[in-house]
Design a protein around this motif. Sequence first.
Motif, PDB file in Angstrom:
ATOM      1  N   GLY A 114      42.775  46.260  40.842  1.00 10.03           N
ATOM      2  CA  GLY A 114      44.113  46.488  40.316  1.00 10.03           C
ATOM      3  C   GLY A 114      44.681  45.286  39.589  1.00 10.03           C
ATOM      4  N   PHE A 115      45.904  45.449  39.077  1.00  2.00           N
ATOM      5  CA  PHE A 115      46.612  44.377  38.383  1.00  2.00           C
ATOM      6  C   PHE A 115      47.461  43.586  39.381  1.00  2.00           C
ATOM      7  CE2 PHE A 115      45.619  47.361  35.046  1.00  2.00           C
ATOM      8  CZ  PHE A 115      45.414  46.582  33.915  1.00  2.00           C
ATOM      9  N   GLY A 116      47.717  42.320  39.062  1.00  6.80           N
ATOM     10  CA  GLY A 116      48.618  41.505  39.865  1.00  6.80           C
ATOM     11  C   GLY A 116      48.099  41.217  41.256  1.00  6.80           C
ATOM     12  N   THR A 117      46.826  40.894  41.372  1.00  7.30           N
ATOM     13  CA  THR A 117      46.207  40.661  42.682  1.00  7.30           C
ATOM     14  C   THR A 117      46.217  39.174  43.028  1.00  7.30           C
ATOM     15  OG1 THR A 117      44.782  42.579  42.365  1.00  7.30           O
ATOM     16  CG2 THR A 117      44.124  40.998  44.044  1.00  7.30           C
ATOM     17  N   SER A 118      46.565  38.875  44.271  1.00  3.11           N
ATOM     18  CA  SER A 118      46.606  37.484  44.721  1.00  3.11           C
ATOM     19  C   SER A 118      45.343  37.058  45.454  1.00  3.11           C
ATOM     20  CB  SER A 118      47.818  37.264  45.627  1.00  3.11           C
ATOM     21  OG  SER A 118      47.744  38.104  46.766  1.00  3.11           O
ATOM     22  N   ALA A 119      44.470  37.989  45.782  1.00  2.67           N
ATOM     23  CA  ALA A 119      43.225  37.662  46.480  1.00  2.67           C
ATOM     24  C   ALA A 119      42.179  38.724  46.166  1.00  2.67           C
ATOM     25  CB  ALA A 119      43.453  37.572  47.988  1.00  2.67           C
ATOM     26  N   CYS A 120      40.931  38.346  46.229  1.00  2.00           N
ATOM     27  CA  CYS A 120      39.821  39.271  45.962  1.00  2.00           C
ATOM     28  C   CYS A 120      39.307  39.843  47.276  1.00  2.00           C
ATOM     29  CB  CYS A 120      38.699  38.545  45.232  1.00  2.00           C
ATOM     30  SG  CYS A 120      39.212  37.781  43.672  1.00  2.00           S
ATOM     31  N   GLN A 121      38.749  41.033  47.205  1.00  2.00           N
ATOM     32  CA  GLN A 121      38.174  41.672  48.382  1.00  2.00           C
ATOM     33  C   GLN A 121      36.659  41.465  48.395  1.00  2.00           C
ATOM     34  OE1 GLN A 121      39.618  45.792  49.065  1.00  2.00           O
ATOM     35  NE2 GLN A 121      40.853  45.488  47.219  1.00  2.00           N
ATOM     36  N   SER A 122      36.103  41.362  49.583  1.00  2.00           N
ATOM     37  CA  SER A 122      34.659  41.199  49.723  1.00  2.00           C
ATOM     38  C   SER A 122      33.945  42.532  49.504  1.00  2.00           C
ATOM     39  CB  SER A 122      34.304  40.659  51.114  1.00  2.00           C
ATOM     40  OG  SER A 122      34.828  39.365  51.304  1.00  2.00           O
ATOM     41  N   CYS A 123      32.806  42.483  48.846  1.00  2.00           N
ATOM     42  CA  CYS A 123      31.976  43.680  48.700  1.00  2.00           C
ATOM     43  C   CYS A 123      31.396  44.068  50.057  1.00  2.00           C
ATOM     44  CB  CYS A 123      30.832  43.413  47.722  1.00  2.00           C
ATOM     45  SG  CYS A 123      31.345  43.137  46.013  1.00  2.00           S
ATOM     46  N   ALA A 124      31.164  45.339  50.232  1.00  2.00           N
ATOM     47  CA  ALA A 124      30.576  45.815  51.478  1.00  2.00           C
ATOM     48  C   ALA A 124      29.135  45.330  51.608  1.00  2.00           C
ATOM     49  CB  ALA A 124      30.610  47.348  51.517  1.00  2.00           C
ATOM     50  N   THR A 125      28.676  45.221  52.840  1.00  2.00           N
ATOM     51  CA  THR A 125      27.287  44.836  53.081  1.00  2.00           C
ATOM     52  C   THR A 125      26.345  45.780  52.346  1.00  2.00           C
ATOM     53  OG1 THR A 125      27.840  43.972  55.262  1.00  2.00           O
ATOM     54  CG2 THR A 125      25.534  44.497  54.860  1.00  2.00           C
ATOM     55  N   GLY A 126      25.372  45.212  51.673  1.00  2.00           N
ATOM     56  CA  GLY A 126      24.412  46.023  50.936  1.00  2.00           C
ATOM     57  C   GLY A 126      24.756  46.182  49.476  1.00  2.00           C
ATOM     58  N   THR A 127      25.899  45.624  49.048  1.00  3.83           N
ATOM     59  CA  THR A 127      26.294  45.707  47.643  1.00  3.83           C
ATOM     60  C   THR A 127      26.637  44.320  47.128  1.00  3.83           C
ATOM     61  OG1 THR A 127      28.664  46.006  48.036  1.00  3.83           O
ATOM     62  CG2 THR A 127      27.292  47.978  48.100  1.00  3.83           C
ATOM     63  N   TYR A 128      26.768  44.200  45.814  1.00  9.44           N
ATOM     64  CA  TYR A 128      27.225  42.959  45.215  1.00  9.44           C
ATOM     65  C   TYR A 128      28.080  43.286  44.014  1.00  9.44           C
ATOM     66  CZ  TYR A 128      23.095  43.874  42.300  1.00  9.44           C
ATOM     67  OH  TYR A 128      22.138  44.460  41.508  1.00  9.44           O
TER      68      TYR A 128
END
Length: 204
Positions: free
Chosen positions: A90-104
């Motif tokens: 999304g727009f205006g994000t203050s932090a990134c989310q981790s990808c799920a195990t098994g993905t990149y």
Amino acid sequence: AGSAGCSGQCQPGWYGPSSGATSAQECLACQPGSYMPLAAASACYVCAGGSFSTATGLAAACGDVCTPGMYSDVGMSACLSCPGGTFTAGFGTSACQSCATGTYSAVSRTTCGQTCAVGQGLTTGPVASEQPACTVCGAGTFSAVPGTYCSACPSGTFASPSRDSCLATCNPGFEPAAAGAAATGGQGAGLCVGCGFCKECPAT
């Protein structure tokens, strides 16, 4: 130092960091990543997380927002790309989310995908680059569930050619290698070994 007009107060976008100022020349402009909408301020507000400002002397709230795949902490003058193994959608994000195990994360850092298939395993989990995090399971190992690590075949079995299961049948004169071993000869993708010892025939 800078000019703030003749009102006797530091104007919006400017601030006076100390008491006892004798002129408007002692007012300082808000720096990139900050703003001040009020007059007579002693400090500037910082941009909220997910937003940024490159302007000096900004009076209005920071109006530039980070785009998908980017983020910003508070008080920043630019957005940063999400590190590998993370994403923002999304727009205006203050932090990134981790990808799920098994993905990149994809190059755009806006999504995660490329789950490891059966017969493949994770190398290090979500990675810090665009290089695939999956590799074909090696000799004596298998992966039956997408997005998991390779596991050693139990003792007395060997990995199937597709590396998605373990088998327990060797050609006559051969026997399965030890768990996870990479032996030579016989059936089973090189994971059977020649019988090393003569064995007594069972009683009839």
